[in-house]
Structure formats: structure tokens, C-alpha cells
Design an enzyme around this catalytic site. Structure first.
Site, PDB file in Angstrom:
ATOM      1  N   LYS A  33     -45.468  21.564 -16.745  1.00 21.25           N
ATOM      2  CA  LYS A  33     -45.214  21.456 -18.189  1.00 21.25           C
ATOM      3  C   LYS A  33     -44.789  22.812 -18.759  1.00 21.25           C
ATOM      4  CE  LYS A  33     -47.884  17.434 -18.619  1.00 21.25           C
ATOM      5  NZ  LYS A  33     -47.434  16.102 -18.977  1.00 21.25           N
ATOM      6  N   ASP A  73     -58.115  21.016 -22.747  1.00 20.25           N
ATOM      7  CA  ASP A  73     -57.016  20.440 -21.979  1.00 20.25           C
ATOM      8  C   ASP A  73     -55.735  21.081 -22.520  1.00 20.25           C
ATOM      9  OD1 ASP A  73     -54.880  18.960 -21.122  1.00 20.25           O
ATOM     10  OD2 ASP A  73     -55.719  17.007 -21.666  1.00 20.25           O
ATOM     11  N   HIS A 103     -55.887  12.344 -23.848  1.00 16.24           N
ATOM     12  CA  HIS A 103     -55.101  11.784 -22.734  1.00 16.24           C
ATOM     13  C   HIS A 103     -56.101  11.142 -21.768  1.00 16.24           C
ATOM     14  CE1 HIS A 103     -52.842  11.973 -18.906  1.00 16.24           C
ATOM     15  NE2 HIS A 103     -51.740  12.100 -19.624  1.00 16.24           N
ATOM     16  N   CYS A 134     -50.280   7.529 -21.870  1.00 15.37           N
ATOM     17  CA  CYS A 134     -51.607   7.739 -21.241  1.00 15.37           C
ATOM     18  C   CYS A 134     -52.663   8.014 -22.303  1.00 15.37           C
ATOM     19  CB  CYS A 134     -51.584   8.872 -20.222  1.00 15.37           C
ATOM     20  SG  CYS A 134     -50.550   8.542 -18.818  1.00 15.37           S
ATOM     21  N   GLN A 136     -50.541  20.384 -22.877  1.00 15.45           N
ATOM     22  CA  GLN A 136     -49.434  20.441 -23.845  1.00 15.45           C
ATOM     23  C   GLN A 136     -49.431  21.714 -24.663  1.00 15.45           C
ATOM     24  OE1 GLN A 136     -46.995  18.305 -23.907  1.00 15.45           O
ATOM     25  NE2 GLN A 136     -47.924  16.842 -22.503  1.00 15.45           N
TER      26      GLN A 136
HETATM   27  N1  PMP Z   1     -53.569  16.084 -20.652  1.00 16.68           N
HETATM   28  C1  PMP Z   1     -52.498  16.016 -21.437  1.00 16.68           C
HETATM   29  C2  PMP Z   1     -52.637  16.302 -22.891  1.00 16.68           C
HETATM   30  C3  PMP Z   1     -51.249  15.717 -20.877  1.00 16.68           C
HETATM   31  O1  PMP Z   1     -50.177  15.661 -21.659  1.00 16.68           O
HETATM   32  C4  PMP Z   1     -51.147  15.474 -19.486  1.00 16.68           C
HETATM   33  C5  PMP Z   1     -49.819  15.122 -18.850  1.00 16.68           C
HETATM   34  N2  PMP Z   1     -49.103  14.150 -19.533  1.00 16.68           N
HETATM   35  C6  PMP Z   1     -52.305  15.564 -18.723  1.00 16.68           C
HETATM   36  C7  PMP Z   1     -53.494  15.863 -19.327  1.00 16.68           C
HETATM   37  C8  PMP Z   1     -52.282  15.340 -17.241  1.00 16.68           C
HETATM   38  O2  PMP Z   1     -51.460  16.290 -16.618  1.00 16.68           O
HETATM   39  P1  PMP Z   1     -51.038  16.116 -15.098  1.00 16.68           P
HETATM   40  O3  PMP Z   1     -50.503  14.718 -14.968  1.00 16.68           O
HETATM   41  O4  PMP Z   1     -49.996  17.159 -14.884  1.00 16.68           O
HETATM   42  O5  PMP Z   1     -52.259  16.324 -14.279  1.00 16.68           O
END
Ligand code: PMP
Length: 405
Positions: A225, A199, A122, A363, A202
Site C-alpha cells: 500500500k 492498523d 477492516h 472487507c 491506509q
Molecule cells: N486494514 C486495512 C484498513 C486495509 O485497508 C487492509 C487492506 N485492504 C488491511 C487491513 C489488510 O491488509 P493486507 O491485505 O495487506 O494484509
């Protein structure tokens, strides 16, 4: 305890919504999950009964707020099986957690060092390390995936060396649903002496996490999440690193003593929590985790796997549909393309039927480029989804297909 998805759904008021006369079918859980009533109540209760600043007040409300706030930290620490509660730092979410670690890492990186990430990243876990490398002169290496979206372990191995200072990878890919072998990857990184950040944005809602058993140095995630509020998250890190690494922000709470010319830092966890924290959301985050912990974890995993299996089977039979990301180890996500329709059109036409999915590059622009596609349509599942939701998605897609023809 039996797992009754319909009973669970009743705890989520938003799931009773209609969109233009259609019942809401919410399949955008990888973007954010909905909140059970107890989490919503917790926020209202805090602001109704005991809103107060924590740690410093000499009155009843401040005591109550501090107790609930620190109690929530205990909840998160035990959920992760952290060695110490002080290893849990409140942040605004995954993104901020990664930025805090990267800020600390900057002081230990220089030209000749390497940071290893994966093609699945991401942007939050890619751009942050990329920029740290730009700043410090370190080199960013990227471990390859195969065409199914699974990490190429041989390539990962070949990019690890005594020059590797940090290895970062997602627990689960938000774009494809690939579940990484996090223990194996951590062991490999540790064998060359690298720090490991996972990270968990998910992974956290789908996989049990025991940070001590995994052996990583940092595990980061967002409350939103995993049925908690937005604007709050956690950084779990090893005490010996968090207490030594340079502080992130300066201000109230994080100091121990101050003169006009100097300051000394507070102990963990406060040294990394400058300013008034997000008290209401931290407490509600704890409520979400407490709620989640009371459910039958194995039953949830089976339920979510059965939804993904059913969706995958229907997708495979659907003419003109291509599944993107075919790892054997997948969690919660069905990414796909439909012949004749841009993902954005698919999302729009499903929305008209009350079906919420996400479209775009998720993203993960470099990952989409690696796969040679501009983006995907992504349905993502949660514990409150049903087989009826899966069926509604494919009924909806049939209509989309007719509209596109
Ligand atoms: N890493 C992953 C794998 C994600 O799916 C996300 C959120 N889509 C993030 C990082 C970033 O999370 P946040 O926007 O809640 O900071």
C-alpha cells in the site's frame, strides 16, 4: 524540492498502460499502489545478482543479501522513528501482523477482560480480535461512528475502562477515508492501561508516522500500500512486549538453542521471524520507503488533498450521486453510490473506459450494514494521480449514468 506529478508518473511503468485503447486511470490505490521502477529493479537485481539465504551463509552472496535485508529493516525503523531496529518484525502484511499480536494477546486475556475496536474496522482488524475474544472468553466492544463515518469519541470514552486490555483502530478507514485522531485515541486508551494497536494499512502512505510520538504499542502495515511489493509488511511493536509475548511460529531462525526435548528462543527481531524470510521483497520494501522518503512530504499531502477536494466538489455537483463517508478529516478515498446502478455495475462500466476503481463492501461488511448499504463504489487516490484522472472519473461516470438510464 518541487513536486512534479508528471515526473513521478514516468517512474511508474504501469501507468503508461492502455485498457482496450483507453489510457489506464488507476484509482484503486487503497487496494494496492503501483510500484516505481526502482522497486521493480530492486527485485530483478536481487534475483539476478545476489539471491541467497540470509544470516547463515559463509559466502559473499549471503553477506550481500543479509546486509541489504537488515539495511531495509533500518530503513523501516527510521521511517517510523522506532526506538530500536529490533522492534521491526517482517511479516507478510497487515493481516499477518495483526494475527501475530492477537496470538500473543490470547495469553493475557480471560473472561471479564475487554477488547475495544471501532465500527470502521477492516475485517483483518475485526475478525482477528473477535476470534481472540471467542477463544478467551473476553468481550469485544465496538465504538460507534456517526452517520458521516466519524468516530463518536463520547461512545469510545464510555467503552473504555480498567477492563479494557487492548484497543485497536484504523489510522485511516479503507472504506470511507476517515482519518482517526490516533494520538488522542491512544492517550485515552493508555489512561486506562490498555495496549494500543493501530492498523496503519491506509495511513502509512498518506500520513507521517512517528510511533514514539503517537505512544501506541503496535503499528502495523503492508508494503504494497506504500509503493512496495506484495507479500511483505511490518509489525512495529514495543520491545518490552515483543520480547516477552509468546512466540508466533517455531522453526529455524527464531531459536537460540535446541535439544530433542527443549528449545530456547532467539532475540528480537528473530524470535518472531521463523523460517527463511521473504528477502527480496523486504529489500524492495526498503527501496520503496527510501524512494518515498526522498519526496517532499508536505507537497504530496497537499497534492493528494487537492485531488480529494476536487473529486468531492465534482461528486457533490453530480446528480444522483451520494458520497458515503463525509468526515471533515478524510484521506485519499471517495466512496459513493449512484442512483440506478449497483456499485458492481458502476465498476464494470468504468473499467470498460479504462478507469479502475473498487466496488463492494471493502472487507468492512459490518460497517456497510451499519450504514444500511450493501457496498459502495470507491475511488482512491495516490501521489501519482492527477486532476486529469479526477476529471476522467466524472466524465466516465456521466457515461455510466447514460448507460444505466
Ligand atoms: N486494514 C486495512 C484498513 C486495509 O485497508 C487492509 C487492506 N485492504 C488491511 C487491513 C489488510 O491488509 P493486507 O491485505 O495487506 O494484509
Amino acid at each position: 524540492m518541487a513536486f512534479d506529478v508528471y515526473e513521478i508518473r514516468r517512474q511508474f511503468p504501469i501507468l503508461a498502460r492502455e485498457i482496450d485503447g483507453n489510457p489506464l486511470v488507476y484509482l484503486d490505490n487503497a487496494a494496492t499502489t503501483q510500484k516505481p521502477q526502482c522497486v521493480i529493479d530492486s527485485l530483478v537485481d536481487y534475483y539476478t545478482r545476489y539471491n541467497s539465504n540470509v544470516h547463515r551463509g559463509a559466502h559473499r552472496l549471503a553477506d550481500e543479501a543479509t546486509q541489504a535485508f537488515e539495511g531495509a529493516r533500518d530503513t523501516i525503523a527510521s521511517f517510523l522513528n522506532a526506538n530500536k531496529r529490533e522492534e521491526v518484525i517482517w511479516t507478510s502484511g497487515t493481516t499477518e501482523s495483526i494475527n501475530i499480536v492477537s496470538h500473543g494477546l490470547t495469553h493475557y486475556l480471560s473472561a471479564g477482560d475487554q477488547v475495544l475496536v471501532t465500527e470502521l474496522e477492516h475485517h483483518a482488524d475485526l475478525v482477528t480480535w473477535q476470534q481472540v475474544c471467542h477463544k478467551t472468553g473476553a468481550e469485544l466492544l465496538v465504538a460507534a461512528i456517526d452517520d458521516n463515518g466519524e468516530l463518536d469519541i463520547a461512545d469510545f470514552d464510555s467503552k473504555l475502562s480498567e477492563r479494557t486490555k487492548l484497543v485497536a483502530f484504523p489510522h485511516v478507514s479503507n472504506a470511507l477515508g476517515t482519518l482517526n485522531p490516533i494520538v488522542e485515541l491512544t492517550q485515552k486508551a493508555k489512561a486506562v492501561g490498555a495496549w494500543v494497536l493501530i492498523d496503519g494499512a491506509q495511513g502509512i502512505a498518506h500520513e507521517a508516522v512517528d510511533v514514539q510520538a503517537i505512544g501506541c504499542d503496535f503499528y502495523v502495515f503492508s508494503a504494497h500500500k506504500i509503493y512496495g511489493p506484495m507479500g511483505i509488511g511490518a509489525l512495529w511493536g514495543r520491545e518490552e512486549l515483543l520480547k516477552e509475548w509468546p512466540v508466533w511460529q517455531t522453526g529455524g531462525e527464531m531459536i537460540s538453542s535446541v535439544t530433542y526435548q527443549t528449545a530456547t528462543w532467539n532475540q528480537l527481531p528473530y524470535r518472531l521471524e521463523a523460517g527463511t524470510p521473504n528477502v527480496a521483497d523486504a529489500i524492495a520494501f526498503g527501496v520503496a520507503i527510501d524512494w518515498f522518503k526522498r519526496l517532499d512530504r508536505q507537497a504530496i499531502e497537499q497534492h493528494e488533498a487537492s485531488l480529494l477536494d476536487a473529486a468531492t466538489a465534482q461528486a457533490e455537483d453530480f446528480q444522483g450521486l451520494t458520497i458515503v463517508g463525509k468526515s471533515k478529516n478524510k484521506v485519499g478515498v471517495l466512496s459513493f453510490l449512484l442512483e440506478g446502478g449497483h456499485p458492481a455495475d458502476i465498476g464494470f462500466l468504468l473499467d470498460r473506459q479504462g478507469i479502475a476503481i473498487r466496488t463492494g463492501n471493502h472487507c468492512a461488511e459490518p460497517l456497510m450494514n451499519r450504514l444500511g448499504i450493501p457496498g459502495t463504489a470507491r475511488a482512491s487516490f495516490s501521489l501519482y494521480n492527477t486532476i486529469e484522472d479526477v476529471n476522467a472519473l466524472f466524465e466516465g461516470l456521466k457515461k455510466v449514468k447514460m448507460m444505466l438510464e
